[in-house]
Every structure is written in structure tokens, then in C-alpha cells.
Design a protein around this motif. Structure first.
Motif, PDB file in Angstrom:
ATOM      1  N   TYR A  93      39.988-105.647-135.367  1.00  0.00           N
ATOM      2  CA  TYR A  93      38.532-105.490-135.344  1.00  0.00           C
ATOM      3  C   TYR A  93      38.124-104.315-136.243  1.00  0.00           C
ATOM      4  CZ  TYR A  93      33.865-105.436-133.182  1.00  0.00           C
ATOM      5  OH  TYR A  93      32.513-105.484-132.942  1.00  0.00           O
ATOM      6  N   TYR A  94      38.899-103.233-136.165  1.00  0.00           N
ATOM      7  CA  TYR A  94      38.667-102.050-137.005  1.00  0.00           C
ATOM      8  C   TYR A  94      38.753-102.444-138.485  1.00  0.00           C
ATOM      9  CZ  TYR A  94      39.395 -97.334-138.917  1.00  0.00           C
ATOM     10  OH  TYR A  94      39.293 -96.162-139.635  1.00  0.00           O
ATOM     11  N   ARG A 148      26.426 -97.280-139.747  1.00  0.00           N
ATOM     12  CA  ARG A 148      26.689 -98.024-138.506  1.00  0.00           C
ATOM     13  C   ARG A 148      28.158 -98.442-138.433  1.00  0.00           C
ATOM     14  NH1 ARG A 148      26.467-103.650-137.294  1.00  0.00           N
ATOM     15  NH2 ARG A 148      25.605-104.023-139.364  1.00  0.00           N
ATOM     16  N   TYR A 149      28.710 -98.949-139.558  1.00  0.00           N
ATOM     17  CA  TYR A 149      30.123 -99.351-139.562  1.00  0.00           C
ATOM     18  C   TYR A 149      31.037 -98.156-139.302  1.00  0.00           C
ATOM     19  CZ  TYR A 149      28.789-103.968-141.318  1.00  0.00           C
ATOM     20  OH  TYR A 149      28.240-105.228-141.455  1.00  0.00           O
ATOM     21  N   LYS A 177      33.494 -98.102-136.220  1.00  0.00           N
ATOM     22  CA  LYS A 177      34.926 -97.946-136.467  1.00  0.00           C
ATOM     23  C   LYS A 177      35.503 -96.773-135.672  1.00  0.00           C
ATOM     24  CE  LYS A 177      36.164 -97.684-140.669  1.00  0.00           C
ATOM     25  NZ  LYS A 177      36.234 -97.496-142.120  1.00  0.00           N
ATOM     26  N   ALA A 178      34.750 -95.698-135.571  1.00  0.00           N
ATOM     27  CA  ALA A 178      35.232 -94.535-134.814  1.00  0.00           C
ATOM     28  C   ALA A 178      35.436 -94.913-133.344  1.00  0.00           C
ATOM     29  CB  ALA A 178      34.260 -93.373-134.942  1.00  0.00           C
ATOM     30  N   ASP A 179      34.479 -95.657-132.782  1.00  0.00           N
ATOM     31  CA  ASP A 179      34.611 -96.101-131.388  1.00  0.00           C
ATOM     32  C   ASP A 179      35.794 -97.059-131.214  1.00  0.00           C
ATOM     33  OD1 ASP A 179      32.371 -94.601-130.752  1.00  0.00           O
ATOM     34  OD2 ASP A 179      30.997 -96.311-130.818  1.00  0.00           O
ATOM     35  N   ILE A 180      35.938 -97.977-132.161  1.00  0.00           N
ATOM     36  CA  ILE A 180      37.037 -98.945-132.099  1.00  0.00           C
ATOM     37  C   ILE A 180      38.380 -98.225-132.222  1.00  0.00           C
ATOM     38  CG2 ILE A 180      38.122-100.887-133.310  1.00  0.00           C
ATOM     39  CD1 ILE A 180      35.222-101.726-134.146  1.00  0.00           C
ATOM     40  N   GLN A 236      39.322 -96.614-128.951  1.00  0.00           N
ATOM     41  CA  GLN A 236      39.775 -97.636-128.004  1.00  0.00           C
ATOM     42  C   GLN A 236      41.184 -98.120-128.346  1.00  0.00           C
ATOM     43  OE1 GLN A 236      38.454 -98.446-125.205  1.00  0.00           O
ATOM     44  NE2 GLN A 236      39.750-100.191-124.703  1.00  0.00           N
ATOM     45  N   ALA A 237      41.458 -98.373-129.632  1.00  0.00           N
ATOM     46  CA  ALA A 237      42.778 -98.845-130.045  1.00  0.00           C
ATOM     47  C   ALA A 237      43.852 -97.801-129.739  1.00  0.00           C
ATOM     48  CB  ALA A 237      42.779 -99.174-131.538  1.00  0.00           C
ATOM     49  N   GLU A 238      43.561 -96.534-130.011  1.00  0.00           N
ATOM     50  CA  GLU A 238      44.533 -95.471-129.729  1.00  0.00           C
ATOM     51  C   GLU A 238      44.768 -95.312-128.226  1.00  0.00           C
ATOM     52  OE1 GLU A 238      42.746 -92.270-131.903  1.00  0.00           O
ATOM     53  OE2 GLU A 238      43.807 -92.786-133.756  1.00  0.00           O
ATOM     54  N   LYS A 239      43.711 -95.501-127.448  1.00  0.00           N
ATOM     55  CA  LYS A 239      43.850 -95.440-125.985  1.00  0.00           C
ATOM     56  C   LYS A 239      44.761 -96.563-125.491  1.00  0.00           C
ATOM     57  CE  LYS A 239      41.173 -95.871-121.757  1.00  0.00           C
ATOM     58  NZ  LYS A 239      40.438 -96.987-121.252  1.00  0.00           N
TER      59      LYS A 239
END
Length: 191
Positions: free
Chosen positions: A76-77, A108-109, A113-116, A119-122
Motif C-alpha cells: 500500500y505504501y 496528502r500522499y 505514507k507516513a501513517d502507512i 502501521q507496517a513497522e508496527k
């Protein structure tokens, strides 16, 4: 023995008396008790070994699920990165009056991307945690299996000791049983 007061020995009576006199005192009874105790402890250790193995598989499955979810987030990132790149390319190609819309898209992207990424690292961290728990359970499973194996060896030695009437085999039975219980204690303590 006859009913008239004198006793006649059968041919096997002498052998039975000789065996009873030369057999180590209570060896059969001792080995029976030791074997029963070892079998009970072995059953408990075997159960624990199976439980830890099942837990290890479950935890490894959870790790794989989290790893897949993390991979989905990274995909998704990448998709957002591709869209951001296209917006940046459009920013250089469009007239000045349309540039602000593309600048907003780029911003916005970047935020998305920062939020994604977070989440991915978590999810990757959760996957690593499940892997560590699985490895710990497998280590404990191996301890339980080692303990169970030593108890099974002790039970086999008890049978051989009983058949051969060798006292040193009885001591080997006890030694193997103690070693098995010791390793079982290490498994119980997660060592």
C-alpha cells in the motif's frame, strides 16, 4: 506337605528358596514403584511437550499472519509512492494555475505514507514478537521431549534390571530418572 507330620520338598522348592535368598531384597517391588512413578511423571512431561509444540506452531502462524499484514501495508505504501511520484511529475508538466492541486496531493500522499509506514513497522514488530515466542516455546518443547526420553530410558532400564536382577541397572534406572526429572524442572522453569 502331607497330613501325617512330615514334609516332602518338590524339585522346584529348592530353586525357589535359593532365588528368594539371593535376589536383592525387594528389588522387584522397588522397581515396580519406581517404574510407576516414572511413568506418571513421563505422562505429565509428554503432555507438556505436546502443549508447548502446539503453542509454538500457533505462535509461528500468528507471526506469518502479521508478516503478511505488514507486507500488505508496504505494498500500500508503494502504491501511494507511485501516486505521489505521478503527482510530482504532473506538478512539473501542468500550467501554474493547476500546480496547487498537485502540491496538495503530494502533501496528502506524504502524510498517508507516513501513517502507512508506522502501521507496517508496527506489524513487523508484532511478527518478530510472535516469532520470539514461538522459538521460546520450541526450546521448552525440546526440554520436555528430552526429559520424557530420559524417563522412557529409565523405564526400559528398570525392566532390564528386573529381568537380569542386576543392582547396577537399578541404580542406572534411578540416575536416568533423576536426570529426566531435572531436565523437566528446567523445562518448567523455561531454562
Amino acid at each position: 506337605m502331607s497330613g501325617h507330620g512330615f514334609h516332602v520338598h518338590g524339585p522346584h522348592d529348592h530353586e525357589l528358596e535359593h532365588a528368594a535368598q539371593h535376589e536383592p531384597a525387594g528389588m522387584a517391588g522397588q522397581l515396580a514403584v519406581i517404574t510407576a512413578i516414572l511413568a506418571c511423571i513421563g505422562a505429565l512431561f509428554s503432555y507438556q511437550g505436546g502443549a508447548t509444540q502446539a503453542n509454538a506452531a500457533l505462535y509461528k502462524n500468528n507471526a506469518a499472519i502479521k508478516k503478511t499484514e505488514a507486507s500488505n501495508q508496504w505494498n500500500y505504501y508503494q502504491a501511494k509512492s507511485g501516486k505521489q511520484n505521478l503527482a510530482e511529475l504532473a506538478l512539473t508538466l501542468v500550467p501554474d494555475d493547476k500546480k496547487s492541486a498537485y502540491q496538495q496531493e503530494i502533501a496528502r500522499y506524504k502524510t498517508e505514507k507516513a501513517d502507512i509506514k508506522v502501521q507496517a513497522e508496527k506489524l513487523e514488530a508484532e511478527s518478530r514478537d510472535w516469532d520470539k515466542q514461538s522459538e521460546a516455546q520450541m526450546h521448552q518443547h525440546h526440554r520436555w521431549a528430552q526429559a520424557t526420553t530420559l524417563l522412557q530410558i529409565a523405564i526400559a532400564l528398570a525392566a532390564i534390571a528386573l529381568l537380569t536382577k542386576r543392582r547396577w541397572l537399578e541404580w542406572a534406572t534411578i540416575g536416568s530418572g533423576i536426570a529426566g526429572v531435572g531436565i523437566g524442572i528446567l523445562a518448567w522453569l523455561h531454562i
